[in-house]
Write an enzyme that holds these catalytic residues in place. Structure first.
Site, short mmCIF file in Angstrom:
data_model
loop_
_atom_site.label_atom_id
_atom_site.label_comp_id
_atom_site.label_asym_id
_atom_site.label_seq_id
_atom_site.Cartn_x
_atom_site.Cartn_y
_atom_site.Cartn_z
N ASN A 126 -70.37 80.44 -59.63
CA ASN A 126 -69.15 81.04 -60.14
C ASN A 126 -69.23 82.56 -59.93
O ASN A 126 -70.12 83.22 -60.46
CB ASN A 126 -69.01 80.69 -61.63
N HIS A 158 -67.59 87.13 -62.12
CA HIS A 158 -68.03 88.42 -62.64
C HIS A 158 -68.23 89.48 -61.56
O HIS A 158 -68.35 90.66 -61.88
CB HIS A 158 -69.28 88.26 -63.51
N HIS A 174 -62.38 81.19 -61.43
CA HIS A 174 -61.42 80.89 -62.49
C HIS A 174 -60.28 81.90 -62.37
O HIS A 174 -60.47 83.09 -62.61
CB HIS A 174 -62.12 81.01 -63.84
N ARG A 226 -57.52 83.25 -64.07
CA ARG A 226 -56.99 83.25 -65.45
C ARG A 226 -55.56 83.74 -65.46
O ARG A 226 -55.15 84.54 -64.62
CB ARG A 226 -57.86 84.15 -66.34
N ARG A 261 -57.73 88.70 -65.40
CA ARG A 261 -58.68 89.73 -65.81
C ARG A 261 -59.80 89.94 -64.81
O ARG A 261 -60.41 90.99 -64.79
CB ARG A 261 -59.24 89.45 -67.21
N GLU A 275 -61.04 76.83 -61.00
CA GLU A 275 -60.89 76.58 -62.44
C GLU A 275 -59.57 77.19 -62.86
O GLU A 275 -59.26 78.34 -62.50
CB GLU A 275 -61.99 77.29 -63.22
N THR A 303 -64.43 81.12 -71.64
CA THR A 303 -63.96 79.81 -72.09
C THR A 303 -64.82 79.36 -73.27
O THR A 303 -66.03 79.31 -73.18
CB THR A 303 -64.08 78.79 -70.93
N GLU A 347 -66.38 67.95 -66.22
CA GLU A 347 -67.47 68.93 -66.29
C GLU A 347 -67.83 69.03 -67.76
O GLU A 347 -67.00 69.43 -68.59
CB GLU A 347 -67.03 70.29 -65.75
N HIS A 353 -71.60 76.12 -68.14
CA HIS A 353 -71.31 77.12 -69.17
C HIS A 353 -72.57 77.50 -69.94
O HIS A 353 -73.17 76.67 -70.61
CB HIS A 353 -70.23 76.69 -70.16
N1 PXP Z 1 -67.73 76.09 -66.08
C1 PXP Z 1 -66.57 76.49 -66.66
C2 PXP Z 1 -65.49 75.49 -66.85
C3 PXP Z 1 -66.39 77.82 -67.05
O1 PXP Z 1 -65.23 78.20 -67.62
C4 PXP Z 1 -67.43 78.75 -66.82
C5 PXP Z 1 -67.24 80.17 -67.19
O2 PXP Z 1 -66.26 80.74 -66.41
C6 PXP Z 1 -68.59 78.29 -66.20
C7 PXP Z 1 -68.73 76.95 -65.85
C8 PXP Z 1 -69.73 79.21 -65.89
O3 PXP Z 1 -70.26 79.66 -67.09
P1 PXP Z 1 -71.36 80.80 -67.07
O4 PXP Z 1 -70.69 82.02 -66.51
O5 PXP Z 1 -71.73 80.93 -68.51
O6 PXP Z 1 -72.45 80.32 -66.19
#
Ligand code: PXP
Length: 240
Positions: free
Chosen positions: A7, A10, A43, A45, A49, A70, A101, A151, A191
């Site tokens: 992901n 960030h 993601h 959003r 953001r 996402e 999330t 998931e 997550h």
């Molecule tokens: N899965 C989902 C559905 C999420 O919303 C997120 C956070 O954006 C993640 C995985 C990844 O989480 P993390 O950034 O804590 O690894």
């Protein structure tokens, strides 16, 4: 074989801190793939953001593995997904005020509306995954929407304060995976997973893909994206 979806939200968070053009999540995706990422997750959003529409459009053309979009199950997002055609969509709950999330989505209470979202996306050959807590009722509802995947939300596992509660959360995830597979679903998780807590989740029988962001990007800031991804692949094998 267990796969890693990186992901890259960030990377965009850093860019948006200055509303500038660097660092580019598209470049991060290329490096993540070169280092062995099996998929790229973003993601989009509602408040934009971090990831922007432009990012998703370009990633659709540049990602060589698979692109997991996402998004919240809203009309706006469904329209965007139908236009972009990611390899799969993960439907997540979204609150404007949350930092990230905060929990799984409630399919049970929104069953009719959510089933229609799945129908629309899968009619366009976009498989759907539901981001849910490992609760029997939600798992069964996910299966009844005809989604292909779930998931499992690993947040409670990641935040467990001691070993006993961590083991308890792991058992819940393991049972949820089993129930989902029995209901014909394929299972991903994510997550809050880190280099230090990922291995037990990676060992859950039947688990297919882990979506991991914050810990990889945090490490990438210090050691570079490729090393951070390579080390996560090792952590998933218990070799880190
Ligand atoms: N899965 C989902 C559905 C999420 O919303 C997120 C956070 O954006 C993640 C995985 C990844 O989480 P993390 O950034 O804590 O690894």
């Amino acid at each position: 074989m267990l796969t890693l979806g990186v992901n890259i939200d960030h990377v965009a968070t850093i860019r948006q801190a200055r509303r500038t053009v660097e660092p580019d999540p598209v470049a991060a995706a290329v490096l993540a793939e070169l280092a062995g990422a099996d998929g790229i997750t973003v993601h989009l959003r509602e408040d934009r953001r971090h990831i922007q529409d432009r990012d998703v459009h370009i990633l659709r053309q540049t990602v060589r593995t698979h692109l997991n979009l996402e998004m919240a199950p809203t009309e706006e997002m469904v329209k965007i997904a139908l236009d972009i055609k990611p390899d799969y969509v993960t439907l997540v709950p979204e609150k404007r005020e949350e930092v990230t999330t905060e929990g799984g989505i409630d399919i049970v209470s929104n069953f009719a509306r959510f089933s229609e979202v799945v129908r629309k996306l899968q009619a366009a050959d976009i498989p759907v995954s539901w981001f849910i807590d490992a609760e029997k009722a939600q798992i069964e509802a996910a299966a009844k929407t005809n989604a292909k995947f779930i998931e499992l939300h690993t947040g409670q596992y990641a935040e467990a304060k001691d070993e006993a509660s961590r083991q308890q959360e792991l058992a819940i995830l393991t049972k949820g995976t089993e129930q989902a597979i029995d209901n014909g679903l394929r299972v991903n998780a994510g997550h809050g997973l880190t280099y230090w807590n990922v291995y037990p989740v990676a060992c859950i029988p039947g688990m297919e893909e882990l979506n991991i962001g914050h810990t990889i990007i945090s490490r990438a800031v210090l050691v570079g994206m490729e090393r951070a991804v390579r080390e996560m692949k090792l952590a998933m094998k218990g070799e880190f």
